[in-house]
Design an enzyme around this catalytic site. Structure first.
Site, short mmCIF file in Angstrom:
data_model
loop_
_atom_site.label_atom_id
_atom_site.label_comp_id
_atom_site.label_asym_id
_atom_site.label_seq_id
_atom_site.Cartn_x
_atom_site.Cartn_y
_atom_site.Cartn_z
CG ASP A 25 17.80 -26.57 23.11
OD1 ASP A 25 18.98 -26.62 23.46
OD2 ASP A 25 16.92 -26.53 23.87
CE LYS A 79 18.30 -27.58 27.08
NZ LYS A 79 17.21 -27.72 26.01
N PRO A 95 17.66 -15.64 24.64
CG PRO A 95 17.61 -16.33 22.51
CD PRO A 95 17.22 -16.77 23.98
CG LEU A 96 14.95 -12.81 21.03
CD1 LEU A 96 13.87 -13.07 20.09
CD2 LEU A 96 16.12 -12.07 20.43
N GLY A 97 15.34 -12.27 25.92
CA GLY A 97 14.91 -11.88 27.04
C GLY A 97 13.99 -12.58 27.79
CG HIS A 139 17.25 -29.34 31.79
ND1 HIS A 139 16.09 -29.46 31.19
CD2 HIS A 139 17.25 -27.60 31.92
CE1 HIS A 139 15.56 -28.34 30.62
NE2 HIS A 139 16.04 -27.15 31.25
CD GLN A 193 20.70 -24.79 26.33
OE1 GLN A 193 19.93 -24.65 27.17
NE2 GLN A 193 20.43 -25.50 25.14
CD GLU A 242 10.92 -10.59 13.37
OE1 GLU A 242 11.69 -10.12 14.29
OE2 GLU A 242 9.87 -10.55 13.11
CG ASN A 243 13.40 -15.07 15.60
OD1 ASN A 243 13.00 -14.10 15.70
ND2 ASN A 243 12.84 -16.02 16.45
CB SER A 282 21.71 -26.63 30.96
OG SER A 282 20.80 -25.54 30.77
CB ILE A 306 9.59 -19.64 12.61
CG1 ILE A 306 9.35 -20.24 14.02
CG2 ILE A 306 10.51 -20.68 12.06
CD1 ILE A 306 8.34 -21.49 14.20
CE1 TYR A 317 13.05 -27.09 28.47
CE2 TYR A 317 13.60 -27.28 26.11
CZ TYR A 317 13.89 -26.71 27.36
OH TYR A 317 14.85 -26.08 27.52
#
Length: 322
Positions: free
Chosen positions: A80, A110, A223-225, A143, A195, A277-278, A171, A275, A85
């Site tokens: 994504d 986007k 997604p994780l804050g 976006h 999104q 771990e996720n 989004s 990367i 960006y």
């Protein structure tokens, strides 16, 4: 003043219910890559990997390139990015250098509000393809809900029909029912995905229901804050207790929760260890009891709270360059 504008922009540029039921996800469904990543069938029949990597705040050049290449080498098949960006060239180069067949990789990007409008959006998508070095993009989002998104949506539909884009979405159109409904009412082709900020502390239950009614996929950014949370959610005792029971981290538990809720999830990081771990979340399953414990954490606490009037002001001033 310029520094202030850019600072406000980078705080606010953000990454996106799906009607795939959690039960189907648990049972496996369709898989993609050797990591057994489930895929979601969007409302136009196109299948999207449910998990991927976000590239927000990854700098153009080595950081973005190495992060995407590391992700692809570790089994990721969903990337994504966004014009805003300013790292699409590095993303495209990493995809090319990975050696993985283009059709195996889902690429999302986007458009920024200054690219919305009849006579503008199709040309902007062509420029996007040029930056990415691709012949098509799998999913293109508007976006932010600013500018001529109604006129631009007509051209998004044309891009979809032409094959330059496989799916189209919006989004951050959760600022109000009025904004969201204004597009839905005129769209000949409904968005395939939206999104929004979504995580255990802000589960967006209203928008889960609303998107499901329109058969639109919910994709979670932050997604994780996110950075603004300062790791608050990752320290949550309930999430860490569940993680300990499975030999997983709180981050992995949260990602697994997104997956089992049927959302698409795109955590972003440049850290190679994170990367790896996720994506290591497809060898365990949260029980119904554990899922309910996480649902009970919801307090609709968002970390991005800029008033819409300020969004219009700041987003209208930013102009990402090609």
């Amino acid at each position: 003043m310029k520094k202030i504008i850019l600072s406000m922009f980078f705080v606010s540029v953000l990454f996106c219910a799906c009607n795939t039921q959690a039960k189907e996800i648990k049972q496996g469904g369709n898989k993609m890559s050797d990591k057994n990543i489930p895929v979601i069938e969007l409302n136009n029949g196109v299948k999207m990997p449910q998990f991927g990597i976000g590239t927000y705040m990854l700098a153009e050049g080595d950081e973005a390139y190495n992060s995407v290449l590391t992700a692809l080498k570790n089994g990721y098949r969903h990337i994504d990015t966004a014009h805003a960006y300013r790292n699409e060239r590095s993303v495209g180069k990493a995809i090319k250098d990975s050696g993985i067949a283009r059709e195996e990789i889902w690429v999302t990007s986007k458009l920024w509000p200054n690219e919305y409008g009849e006579g503008k959006t199709l040309k902007a998508i062509d420029r996007m393809l040029g930056r990415l070095g691709l012949e098509y993009v799998d999913l293109v989002y508007f976006h932010q809900p600013v500018g001529d998104y109604l006129g631009g949506w007509k051209e998004m539909e044309k891009a979809l029909e032409s094959g330059k884009v496989r799916a189209i979405g919006i989004s951050n159109f959760d600022v109000s029912d009025e904004i969201f409904d204004s597009l839905i009412k005129v769209a000949k082709i409904k968005p395939q995905a939206m999104q929004i900020e979504c995580h255990p502390y802000a589960q967006r239950t209203y928008w889960q229901k609303k998107l499901k009614e329109h058969n639109i996929c919910l994709e979670s950014w932050f997604p994780l804050g996110g950075r603004e949370s300062k790791g608050e959610i990752l320290k949550d005792s309930v999430l860490n207790e569940i993680g300990k029971a499975h030999g997983k981290t709180a981050a992995q538990v949260i990602i697994r929760w997104h997956i089992q809720e049927g959302f698409s999830v795109i955590p972003g990081t440049s850290n190679p260890d994170y990367i790896k771990e996720n994506i290591d979340v497809f060898d365990f399953e949260l029980s119904d009891e554990e899922m309910n414990k996480i649902r009970n954490l919801n307090k609709e606490k968002r970390y991005f709270n800029m008033p819409y009037e300020d969004q219009v002001k700041w987003f209208s001033q930013y102009n990402p360059q090609d």
